[in-house]
Structures are given as structure tokens and as C-alpha cells.
Design an enzyme around this catalytic site. Structure first.
Site, PDB file in Angstrom:
ATOM      1  N   ARG A  10       8.784   5.113 -31.060  1.00  0.00           N
ATOM      2  CA  ARG A  10      10.215   4.657 -30.984  1.00  0.00           C
ATOM      3  C   ARG A  10      10.812   4.793 -29.238  1.00  0.00           C
ATOM      4  O   ARG A  10       9.632   5.416 -28.668  1.00  0.00           O
ATOM      5  CB  ARG A  10      11.244   5.513 -31.420  1.00  0.00           C
ATOM      6  CG  ARG A  10      11.101   5.706 -33.161  1.00  0.00           C
ATOM      7  CD  ARG A  10      12.182   6.721 -33.618  1.00  0.00           C
ATOM      8  NE  ARG A  10      11.935   7.958 -33.830  1.00  0.00           N
ATOM      9  CZ  ARG A  10      12.648   8.845 -33.333  1.00  0.00           C
ATOM     10  NH1 ARG A  10      13.835   8.758 -32.623  1.00  0.00           N
ATOM     11  NH2 ARG A  10      12.346  10.108 -33.522  1.00  0.00           N
ATOM     12  N   ASN A  85       4.743  11.668 -23.304  1.00  0.00           N
ATOM     13  CA  ASN A  85       6.200  11.261 -23.467  1.00  0.00           C
ATOM     14  C   ASN A  85       7.221  12.199 -24.724  1.00  0.00           C
ATOM     15  O   ASN A  85       8.153  12.137 -24.685  1.00  0.00           O
ATOM     16  CB  ASN A  85       6.198   9.776 -23.842  1.00  0.00           C
ATOM     17  CG  ASN A  85       7.446   9.309 -24.256  1.00  0.00           C
ATOM     18  OD1 ASN A  85       8.124   8.948 -23.513  1.00  0.00           O
ATOM     19  ND2 ASN A  85       7.445   9.083 -25.755  1.00  0.00           N
ATOM     20  N   TYR A 151      17.739  21.999 -22.134  1.00  0.00           N
ATOM     21  CA  TYR A 151      16.611  20.998 -21.880  1.00  0.00           C
ATOM     22  C   TYR A 151      16.211  20.738 -20.602  1.00  0.00           C
ATOM     23  O   TYR A 151      15.209  20.389 -20.148  1.00  0.00           O
ATOM     24  CB  TYR A 151      17.590  19.751 -22.606  1.00  0.00           C
ATOM     25  CG  TYR A 151      16.926  18.302 -22.239  1.00  0.00           C
ATOM     26  CD1 TYR A 151      15.742  17.916 -22.968  1.00  0.00           C
ATOM     27  CD2 TYR A 151      17.284  17.241 -21.250  1.00  0.00           C
ATOM     28  CE1 TYR A 151      15.168  16.555 -23.069  1.00  0.00           C
ATOM     29  CE2 TYR A 151      16.715  16.212 -20.998  1.00  0.00           C
ATOM     30  CZ  TYR A 151      15.767  15.894 -21.949  1.00  0.00           C
ATOM     31  OH  TYR A 151      15.111  14.640 -21.812  1.00  0.00           O
TER      32      TYR A 151
HETATM   33  P1  NAP Z   1      13.425   9.342 -28.659  1.00  0.00           P
HETATM   34  O1  NAP Z   1      13.860   7.885 -29.007  1.00  0.00           O
HETATM   35  O2  NAP Z   1      14.142  10.310 -29.429  1.00  0.00           O
HETATM   36  O3  NAP Z   1      11.758   9.366 -29.544  1.00  0.00           O
HETATM   37  C1  NAP Z   1      11.194  10.346 -29.568  1.00  0.00           C
HETATM   38  C2  NAP Z   1       9.739  10.348 -29.950  1.00  0.00           C
HETATM   39  O4  NAP Z   1       8.710  11.584 -29.782  1.00  0.00           O
HETATM   40  C3  NAP Z   1       9.433   9.620 -30.843  1.00  0.00           C
HETATM   41  O5  NAP Z   1       8.290   8.856 -31.141  1.00  0.00           O
HETATM   42  C4  NAP Z   1       8.920  10.903 -32.058  1.00  0.00           C
HETATM   43  O6  NAP Z   1       8.031  10.845 -33.107  1.00  0.00           O
HETATM   44  C5  NAP Z   1       8.335  11.649 -30.961  1.00  0.00           C
HETATM   45  N1  NAP Z   1       7.993  13.012 -31.048  1.00  0.00           N
HETATM   46  C6  NAP Z   1       9.159  14.012 -31.171  1.00  0.00           C
HETATM   47  N2  NAP Z   1       8.716  15.458 -31.391  1.00  0.00           N
HETATM   48  C7  NAP Z   1       7.202  15.037 -31.428  1.00  0.00           C
HETATM   49  C8  NAP Z   1       6.252  15.987 -31.661  1.00  0.00           C
HETATM   50  N3  NAP Z   1       6.476  17.382 -31.812  1.00  0.00           N
HETATM   51  N4  NAP Z   1       5.095  15.437 -31.605  1.00  0.00           N
HETATM   52  C9  NAP Z   1       4.653  14.056 -31.489  1.00  0.00           C
HETATM   53  N5  NAP Z   1       5.679  13.339 -31.540  1.00  0.00           N
HETATM   54  C10 NAP Z   1       6.945  13.955 -31.439  1.00  0.00           C
HETATM   55  O7  NAP Z   1      13.129  10.013 -27.394  1.00  0.00           O
HETATM   56  P2  NAP Z   1      13.194   8.746 -25.858  1.00  0.00           P
HETATM   57  O8  NAP Z   1      14.696   8.616 -25.650  1.00  0.00           O
HETATM   58  O9  NAP Z   1      12.388   7.692 -26.097  1.00  0.00           O
HETATM   59  O10 NAP Z   1      12.602  10.067 -24.882  1.00  0.00           O
HETATM   60  C11 NAP Z   1      11.240   9.966 -24.715  1.00  0.00           C
HETATM   61  C12 NAP Z   1      11.108  10.731 -23.275  1.00  0.00           C
HETATM   62  O11 NAP Z   1      11.899  10.575 -22.330  1.00  0.00           O
HETATM   63  C13 NAP Z   1      11.479  12.272 -23.794  1.00  0.00           C
HETATM   64  O12 NAP Z   1      10.333  13.248 -23.220  1.00  0.00           O
HETATM   65  C14 NAP Z   1      12.648  12.405 -23.252  1.00  0.00           C
HETATM   66  O13 NAP Z   1      13.092  13.887 -22.818  1.00  0.00           O
HETATM   67  C15 NAP Z   1      12.569  11.913 -21.945  1.00  0.00           C
HETATM   68  N6  NAP Z   1      14.010  11.243 -21.456  1.00  0.00           N
HETATM   69  C16 NAP Z   1      14.545  10.519 -21.927  1.00  0.00           C
HETATM   70  C17 NAP Z   1      15.785  10.129 -21.551  1.00  0.00           C
HETATM   71  C18 NAP Z   1      16.736   8.970 -22.239  1.00  0.00           C
HETATM   72  O14 NAP Z   1      18.067   8.808 -21.935  1.00  0.00           O
HETATM   73  N7  NAP Z   1      16.540   8.623 -23.515  1.00  0.00           N
HETATM   74  C19 NAP Z   1      16.294  10.425 -20.274  1.00  0.00           C
HETATM   75  C20 NAP Z   1      15.315  11.387 -19.458  1.00  0.00           C
HETATM   76  C21 NAP Z   1      14.164  11.515 -20.372  1.00  0.00           C
HETATM   77  P3  NAP Z   1       8.707  10.255 -34.507  1.00  0.00           P
HETATM   78  O15 NAP Z   1       9.325   9.077 -34.273  1.00  0.00           O
HETATM   79  O16 NAP Z   1       7.546  10.275 -35.429  1.00  0.00           O
HETATM   80  O17 NAP Z   1      10.069  11.420 -34.938  1.00  0.00           O
END
Ligand code: NAP
Length: 248
Positions: A10, A85, A151
């Protein structure tokens, strides 16, 4: 060389996987629970003529991470690119500390990066070539988004590790960088008041909009490519120019 993108079912991870596949890189779509979503990413890549497979593994568990790397190599060849990621956000502030939530974040956001990096090193050392990109967050730089205090601490640790790993692994031809996204529209964003959050966050970026997963994927594609061959130990902020950081 093959890429493993953790948490690629995702959001940002999915966009990174699709983008790397466009560059002809075989991609392992790692996921935790959403196997159908992960398989859909694989199908998209295969349908476009690329190579990909989905592998379930909890990045917080070193034994599962070891299996992830062994299976990846068996199915798609030596892993030369790792995108750390996978990450989770559990809300809290100085007056609101939940030990279990913090432990969960440390396990995924911090230890997951450690386990995956350590598992990637032998093959990268052997080939004297490795490209690792960690996902940090501008939360680590001090953005004033309420509820992201703990976080932010885990992401600050990721930036510290990025620099230390770059120092330790540079002599082996392994580059380690991080991308620090601003506000990116994914499932991590609260669904309840989504429109209001988008408006508020758009106003906080000098470019006047929120980010999309593809905005981050382009930066990661650069950092794992030969175009960035002389770049290591860097944190690349991709946030549309956040006023709360630029004005400090
Ligand atoms: P997201 O939409 O919540 O997706 C999280 C992904 O991580 C999913 O594919 C989930 O797998 C996987 N995941 C969670 N825990 C895991 C584990 N223990 N082992 C393997 N996979 C795991 O997150 P996102 O917003 O795309 O964020 C991605 C990265 O960017 C993260 O590190 C986040 O902290 C960082 N980030 C995000 C933002 C933002 O605004 N969105 C801003 C700054 C940084 P499942 O689908 O199978 O559950």
C-alpha cells in the site's frame, strides 16, 4: 539487481515498487497482512512486462526477515537494493505515553530497519554494490503536528542509523540514504477528517498541496540509481517546502 521494498502492499511502498519496476528492476513486494493488495501490485508489474513477487514477512522479526531475503534471492536473484519503507504511526504526546504503542513503533520503524539492513549486507558486500534507502519523516525534524512526538523519535533514530550505516558500509560500496517525506496522502492519514486535514496541510507547504506516494517514489528511484552514485549518508526532504520548517 533485485530490490526489496518493505511494506509495499500500500501507500508509499507500493508507489516505490511500481516506480522501480519501470526502471527494469525486479521487485520483491514485502507485506505484513494485506496479501491481496500485495498480489495486486505484483500483477501490475507483471502485466507491464516487469518481474516481481510478493513475500510476507514481519520486518520486526529477524527470523522472518532472514527468510524474506533467502526467498527473494531464490525467486528473483541477488538483492542489491533495499528500501526500508515499512513503518507505523501510533499517536501520543508528552502527556500521553503508551509504552506498548512505543514498543510497537520501535520494533517496526527502528528494529525493522536494523534487521533488514543486516540481512542485506552479505550479498551487497560480496558484489561490492548496494543501495539502501530508509524512509524517515519530517516529523523527525520538528514539525508541529500534534500526536507525532514518539513517532518522530523513532524516525530521528532512523536518520541517525542512516548516517552511521553509510559510514560503516561505504568502504564496501554500499550507499545508505534516507528520504524524509512531508504529508503524503496514504492510509496512514486519518480518514475521519481527511478533507480538513488536506486543506490544513496544503496551506503548510509552499508548493500549496499535499504530497502523493509517487512524489516520494521518484526521489527513491533517484537514490537507488547510478545517477546518485556519489551520494551517501544524506537525508533528502521531500515535502513541498513546509513553511513550519523553512521559517525556522
Ligand atoms: P501505510 O499506507 O500505512 O502502509 C504501511 C505499509 O507497511 C503496508 O504495506 C504494511 O503492510 C506495511 N507494514 C507495516 N508494518 C509492517 C511490518 N512489521 N512488516 C512488514 N510490513 C509492514 O504507510 P505509508 O503512509 O505508505 O508510509 C510508508 C513509510 O513512509 C513509513 O515508514 C512512514 O512512517 C513513512 N512516512 C509516511 C508519511 C505520510 O504522510 N504518509 C510521512 C512521512 C513518512 P500491510 O498492508 O500488509 O499491513
Amino acid at each position: 539487481m533485485t530490490a526489496i521494498v518493505t511494506g509495499a502492499s500500500r501507500g508509499i511502498g507500493r508507489a516505490i515498487a511500481l516506480r522501480l519496476a519501470l526502471d527494469g528492476i525486479p521487485v520483491v513486494i514485502n507485506f505484513l497482512s494485506q496479501s491481496q493488495a500485495a498480489q495486486a501490485v505484483v500483477e501490475s508489474i507483471l502485466n507491464a512486462g516487469g518481474r516481481a513477487c510478493a513475500i510476507q514477512a514481519d520486518t520486526g522479526d529477524p527470523a522472518q526477515v532472514q527468510q524474506l531475503f533467502e526467498q527473494s534471492e531464490q525467486r528473483l536473484g541477488p538483492v542489491g537494493i533495499l528500501v526500508n519503507n515499512a513503518g507505523i504511526l501510533r499517536r501520543g504526546s508528552v502527556d500521553n505515553y503508551d509504552h506498548a504503542a512505543m514498543a510497537e513503533m520501535i520494533r517496526t520503524n527502528l528494529e525493522g530497519v536494523i534487521h533488514c539492513t543486516r540481512a542485506a549486507i552479505p550479498s551487497m558486500r560480496h558484489h561490492h554494490d548496494g543501495r539502501i534507502v530508509n524512509l524517515s519523516s519530517i516529523a523527525a525534524h520538528g514539525t508541529a503536528v500534534p500526536g507525532t512526538t514518539w513517532y518522530a523519535a523513532t524516525k530521528a533514530a532512523v536518520e541517525s542509523l542512516t548516517r552511521r550505516f553509510a559510514l560503516e558500509l561505504g568502504p564496501d560500496g554500499i550507499r545508505v540514504n534516507a528520504v524524509a517525506p512531508g504529508f503524503i496522502l496514504t492510509d496512514m492519514v486519518d480518514a475521519a477528517n481527511r478533507e480538513q486535514v488536506i486543506q490544513t496541510m496544503s496551506a503548510k507547504a509552499v508548493l500549496g498541496r499535499v504530497g502523493h506516494p509517487e512524489d516520494i517514489a521518484e526521489a527513491v528511484a533517484f537514490l537507488v540509481s547510478d545517477d546518485s552514485r556519489f551520494i551517501t549518508g544524506q537525508i533528502l526532504t521531500v515535502d513541498g517546502g513546509r513553511t513550519d520548517l523553512l521559517s525556522h
